[in-house]
Design a protein around this motif. Sequence first.
Motif, mmCIF file in Angstrom:
data_model
loop_
_atom_site.group_PDB
_atom_site.id
_atom_site.type_symbol
_atom_site.label_atom_id
_atom_site.label_comp_id
_atom_site.label_asym_id
_atom_site.label_seq_id
_atom_site.Cartn_x
_atom_site.Cartn_y
_atom_site.Cartn_z
ATOM 1 N N GLU A 33 -10.234 6.182 3.045
ATOM 2 C CA GLU A 33 -11.639 5.789 2.830
ATOM 3 C C GLU A 33 -11.803 5.018 1.529
ATOM 4 O O GLU A 33 -12.551 4.043 1.474
ATOM 5 N N ALA A 34 -11.101 5.437 0.484
ATOM 6 C CA ALA A 34 -11.169 4.729 -0.793
ATOM 7 C C ALA A 34 -10.624 3.310 -0.651
ATOM 8 O O ALA A 34 -11.180 2.365 -1.235
ATOM 9 N N ALA A 35 -9.564 3.136 0.111
ATOM 10 C CA ALA A 35 -9.000 1.802 0.323
ATOM 11 C C ALA A 35 -10.022 0.892 0.989
ATOM 12 O O ALA A 35 -10.168 -0.276 0.614
ATOM 13 N N GLY A 39 0.806 -1.208 0.000
ATOM 14 C CA GLY A 39 0.000 0.000 0.000
ATOM 15 C C GLY A 39 0.837 1.255 0.000
ATOM 16 O O GLY A 39 2.066 1.208 0.090
ATOM 17 N N PRO A 40 0.159 2.394 -0.092
ATOM 18 C CA PRO A 40 0.866 3.670 -0.192
ATOM 19 C C PRO A 40 1.298 4.231 1.156
ATOM 20 O O PRO A 40 0.718 3.924 2.191
ATOM 21 N N VAL A 41 2.319 5.070 1.096
ATOM 22 C CA VAL A 41 2.726 5.916 2.216
ATOM 23 C C VAL A 41 2.489 7.334 1.714
ATOM 24 O O VAL A 41 3.122 7.771 0.764
ATOM 25 N N MET A 42 1.532 8.034 2.340
ATOM 26 C CA MET A 42 1.080 9.332 1.852
ATOM 27 C C MET A 42 1.491 10.455 2.785
ATOM 28 O O MET A 42 1.548 10.265 4.004
ATOM 29 N N ARG A 43 1.742 11.619 2.201
ATOM 30 C CA ARG A 43 1.930 12.820 3.012
ATOM 31 C C ARG A 43 0.588 13.117 3.665
ATOM 32 O O ARG A 43 -0.464 13.015 3.031
ATOM 33 N N ALA A 44 0.582 13.463 4.936
ATOM 34 C CA ALA A 44 -0.657 13.721 5.661
ATOM 35 C C ALA A 44 -1.415 14.880 5.019
ATOM 36 O O ALA A 44 -0.814 15.859 4.580
ATOM 37 N N GLU A 47 -8.936 -6.156 5.552
ATOM 38 C CA GLU A 47 -8.638 -5.275 6.671
ATOM 39 C C GLU A 47 -7.606 -4.252 6.209
ATOM 40 O O GLU A 47 -6.553 -4.612 5.690
ATOM 41 N N ILE A 48 -7.941 -2.975 6.356
ATOM 42 C CA ILE A 48 -7.044 -1.892 5.965
ATOM 43 C C ILE A 48 -6.392 -1.353 7.235
ATOM 44 O O ILE A 48 -7.075 -0.969 8.177
ATOM 45 N N PHE A 49 -5.072 -1.330 7.246
ATOM 46 C CA PHE A 49 -4.315 -0.838 8.391
ATOM 47 C C PHE A 49 -3.828 0.579 8.104
ATOM 48 O O PHE A 49 -3.365 0.855 7.004
ATOM 49 N N VAL A 50 -3.941 1.449 9.088
ATOM 50 C CA VAL A 50 -3.516 2.842 8.936
ATOM 51 C C VAL A 50 -2.584 3.181 10.086
ATOM 52 O O VAL A 50 -2.939 3.018 11.251
ATOM 53 N N GLU A 51 -1.379 3.634 9.749
ATOM 54 C CA GLU A 51 -0.408 4.088 10.745
ATOM 55 C C GLU A 51 -0.174 5.570 10.526
ATOM 56 O O GLU A 51 0.417 5.963 9.531
ATOM 57 N N ASP A 52 -0.644 6.386 11.443
ATOM 58 C CA ASP A 52 -0.486 7.831 11.339
ATOM 59 C C ASP A 52 0.794 8.235 12.061
ATOM 60 O O ASP A 52 0.898 8.120 13.274
ATOM 61 N N LYS A 53 1.765 8.720 11.300
ATOM 62 C CA LYS A 53 3.058 9.134 11.850
ATOM 63 C C LYS A 53 3.193 10.657 11.852
ATOM 64 O O LYS A 53 4.288 11.184 11.801
ATOM 65 N N ARG A 54 2.076 11.349 11.862
ATOM 66 C CA ARG A 54 1.958 12.820 11.852
ATOM 67 C C ARG A 54 2.323 13.430 10.509
ATOM 68 O O ARG A 54 1.505 14.028 9.873
ATOM 69 N N ALA A 55 3.550 13.295 10.060
ATOM 70 C CA ALA A 55 3.972 13.893 8.793
ATOM 71 C C ALA A 55 3.551 13.032 7.606
ATOM 72 O O ALA A 55 3.338 13.534 6.516
ATOM 73 N N TYR A 56 3.443 11.741 7.834
ATOM 74 C CA TYR A 56 3.013 10.838 6.770
ATOM 75 C C TYR A 56 2.093 9.770 7.346
ATOM 76 O O TYR A 56 2.051 9.548 8.554
ATOM 77 N N HIS A 77 -1.980 0.290 4.515
ATOM 78 C CA HIS A 77 -1.618 -0.980 3.927
ATOM 79 C C HIS A 77 -2.641 -2.073 4.192
ATOM 80 O O HIS A 77 -3.467 -1.967 5.096
ATOM 81 N N ALA A 78 -2.572 -3.101 3.356
ATOM 82 C CA ALA A 78 -3.440 -4.271 3.454
ATOM 83 C C ALA A 78 -2.603 -5.494 3.102
ATOM 84 O O ALA A 78 -1.504 -5.376 2.544
ATOM 85 N N GLU A 79 -3.123 -6.643 3.404
ATOM 86 C CA GLU A 79 -2.427 -7.894 3.112
ATOM 87 C C GLU A 79 -2.500 -8.222 1.623
ATOM 88 O O GLU A 79 -3.572 -8.202 1.031
#
Length: 137
Positions: A63-65, A49-54, A73-82, A86-88
Amino acid sequence: MNWFKSVFGPRTTVFAPTGAAGEAVKEQEEEKAMSTSNAGQAFHNNMVGPVMRAGDLAMAVIEAARLDNPGKEIFVEDKRAYIRIHAEQEMILRQETIAEELGRPFRINELEVDLSSFAGQIESQPNAVRFYFTKTL
């Protein structure tokens, strides 16, 4: 002015911290342990999956994912700046779904502007993008 010094002033190390300082050190140690274990687990998963700028586009992609990959299952890791989304094994993002979530017209090549990185392989189509692995680890 005190807030300026607290944000930009020199950082000091406190030995045997207690109270708020102890909590801050504990959080840093936990974060370091998590990042080390996540890096160590990278070879043991099949996440793509993508790593996006916040920002707004990243929120629309999340939401599209979820909408474009039903049953996954869609996993989201918010690292503030990005934000790592991802998904399996495989994730598909469709142009029309992202446009609906943004509430404005959207071209799939606009994704590249905020796409910092990605996991897996990527296949770009005229109206969609697919992240996938050809082999399972």
